[in-house]
Design an enzyme around this catalytic site. Sequence first.
Site, PDB file in Angstrom:
ATOM      1  N   LYS A 251      66.745  34.931  45.066  1.00 52.46           N
ATOM      2  CA  LYS A 251      65.524  34.071  44.445  1.00 52.46           C
ATOM      3  C   LYS A 251      64.229  34.260  45.218  1.00 52.46           C
ATOM      4  O   LYS A 251      64.471  34.463  46.689  1.00 52.46           O
ATOM      5  CB  LYS A 251      66.041  32.474  44.595  1.00 52.46           C
ATOM      6  CG  LYS A 251      67.088  31.890  43.819  1.00 52.46           C
ATOM      7  CD  LYS A 251      67.324  30.565  44.100  1.00 52.46           C
ATOM      8  CE  LYS A 251      68.403  29.899  43.134  1.00 52.46           C
ATOM      9  NZ  LYS A 251      68.326  30.163  41.792  1.00 52.46           N
ATOM     10  N   ARG A 324      77.648  29.417  35.740  1.00 56.47           N
ATOM     11  CA  ARG A 324      78.518  29.142  34.409  1.00 56.47           C
ATOM     12  C   ARG A 324      79.906  29.975  34.985  1.00 56.47           C
ATOM     13  O   ARG A 324      80.718  29.770  34.200  1.00 56.47           O
ATOM     14  CB  ARG A 324      77.787  29.996  33.546  1.00 56.47           C
ATOM     15  CG  ARG A 324      77.392  31.531  33.980  1.00 56.47           C
ATOM     16  CD  ARG A 324      76.160  32.006  33.205  1.00 56.47           C
ATOM     17  NE  ARG A 324      74.889  31.338  33.497  1.00 56.47           N
ATOM     18  CZ  ARG A 324      73.958  31.677  32.751  1.00 56.47           C
ATOM     19  NH1 ARG A 324      73.660  32.364  31.702  1.00 56.47           N
ATOM     20  NH2 ARG A 324      72.817  31.086  33.304  1.00 56.47           N
TER      21      ARG A 324
END
Length: 470
Positions: A251, A324
């Site tokens: 990030k 996910r």
Amino acid sequence: MKIKHLNKVSSTESLVLVPVLETEETVQYLSLSVSNSIFSGKKDTLYALEKVGVVYLFIGLGKKPMVTDLKKIFRRVAQKQASFFQKETSLFLPDFFTDEWAAAAVNGLVLGTYQLGHYKKEKKVHPLQEVRSVLNIVSASNRQKVVELGLKTAQAQLETFHLVDLPPNKITPKHLANWATDLGKKFKLEVEIIGAKKAKEIGLHAFISVGKGSANEPQFIVLDYQPKNAQKHFGLVGKGITFDTGGLNIKTAGMVHMKCDMAGGAAVLGAMQLIADLKLPHRVTAIVPACENSVDAQSFLPSDVIESYSGHTIEIIDTDAEGRLILADGLSYLIKNYNPETIIDIATLTGSSVATFGYECGALFTNNEQLSKKLQEAGTKTGERLWPLPLWEVYQSDIESEIADVKNYSGKPVAGAISAAKFLEFFTENHPSWAHLDIAGVSFVDDEFAKTKHATAFGVQLITTFIQNQ
């Protein structure tokens, strides 16, 4: 804090809380009266009056407050007016208070005692949370059951606040596993903790792939609440990424807030506490895959092809689309080993859901219209609102891979929340009653109750109320 139920104000309290609907008449309580020109009960207004050493705090509710208004109003009173609270407080519940209002008032008061200074040398404790403090519930009718509901809900939410707000060097996967184990002992839940070695042996490969770059061992947490003569069986899966660096797709912004990436898992744990505490008559099986998405020589790579518990292969396009992956194994494990009638997964999954809804509601995905309606109704009732987005087949191409069965990220700058939901749907085996809740914008927020971003416990009351209404 001790709760007492009285039919009149005692002679030992130092504070009496008097809720008032907006009126054009003189406000009266016992022998006290307040001119309408001074205080009329307008929403978010207060009027304090002292008599013989007792402070009477009149609380304006407005004309037609919602349940969510009541919760916020009383939370604000407990937090902002903490100096008024001493050893004994009386909360007057007027006849016009519904049971839902009474539960919300108590819930708000208890939530208002929460403070973020967990590691300050001089830690402050709210007077209501002192061991010897007493909260008198003053009502002409018996409100014990609804007061307990408000209190137990707040206790579960406070636990969730702690899990999300505490730093990632404290809230590790092992900490979550220990928390779940303690919960099981307290409420007689069956708890299984699957560590890295066993997870690998049984084929939880997607889960293991995400966590293998961290020094903190992944923990696949399974809780099972089984009341006698259970009417229905519900399954919950919560994303438990205790810290998310993004992996090798690291990030570039906002990493300081990534301790909140386990807010879905925390909501599931909090909901399990509340469900067991309320002794709901349904079986609930919950899974929280807990791990860190970190950077190391062992970290999984963009373009890797990994296996999953379902047997399907996954092409890794972006290591920052890790939530996910662990949810996929969680869903597959739940369906294969428990096969509940209804499944809900909840996760801080995508920035796309925030871009769509801001910080007002969670994104809801399901092809089951009845399930969608009931979840939205529960969300409206609790103030944890949801709004649906589509799972149309036209979005299936976003997760198609040429080298594997599926890929974990579309690579497109649009419809990110939808393609993530389509990815999860792929691992549900076409389950007829499954819903995915993307709570990225509502689980960790800026609001009036702290100076920095903090947890909301979004999902705890929503999930519990949904199950309670079945």
